[in-house]
Design an enzyme around this catalytic site. Sequence first.
Site: not given
Ligand code: GLN
Length: 302
Positions: A64, A186, A238
């Site tokens: 990301k 993505y 997060y």
């Molecule tokens: N590919 C994962 C998802 O979309 C990425 C989430 C993550 O690493 N927190 O759920």
Amino acid sequence: MHDLLKQILEEVHPLIGQGTVAQYIPALARVAPDQLGIAVYGIDGQLFSAGEANMPFSIQSISKVFSLCQAIQHSGEDIWQRLGHEPSGQAFNSLVQLEFEKGRPRNPFINAGALVICDINESRFAAPTLSMRDFVRRLSGNPQIVADRVVAESEYQHRARNAAMAYLMQSFGNFHNDVETVLRSYFSHCALSMSCVDLAKAFCFLANDGFCKHSGEQVLSARQTQQVNSIMATSGLYDEAGNFAYRVGLPGKSGVGGGIVAVVPGQYTICVWSPELNAAGNSLAGMKALELLSERIGWSVF
Ligand code: GLN
């Protein structure tokens, strides 16, 4: 530094067995849980590592940061009309806030925000998957990096939550391209396989005012670099970003593959990897290793 890294890995090793490897993506659930690696890369080019620092793993949400940087490079300030840069205080894949806030994600590091960023990039790049792959190859100086197709396909097959977010945003007019196409891009970014050494090198421009030594490119301006680091510091882990700031005190970004990258502005980048996660989806042993390292060297930016 080398001895310190080895010692820290020994200290955190007992944590292995106390977390769980990401279960909701079947291809990730098969990863051997007892792996641990760390790499520290200096802006002067010095590299230190310990454990399985050269073993490629699924970078997942760490991608990301790369997507955001591409969007800033190619779409500039306009991107902030589509999403914010506030912490969410919610799980990375939560849908609740998105409905309340009319399809405008809080930040680019929760899934909804990353999907909007991918939608923005989908409009800019003829082949977003290849552009991303080439971008991380240049940043890390490793031309072998590829996305793991099995992981990407596994994520696509289990896309319900991410698809729900994207379609919800579309219903609010905040999604412009075909949802399924953007989801494919993505997942391909998330499925990139990189090692701790690759990631520490690839993130080095964020410790170096936006300049990447391997590629010789000014990836972002110094001001944009500060802004990306600030979003990592407030939203990179997060709903555990506060805990990470408290314990580690550095801008950071995690992924459910068990990797965490942290930036010591003006000095180093660090990448640690251990696949077992805590309840917030962050590497359990990785968090502890970064906490010990930051504390012993006095790296907290606070
Ligand atoms: N590919 C994962 C998802 O979309 C990425 C989430 C993550 O690493 N927190 O759920």
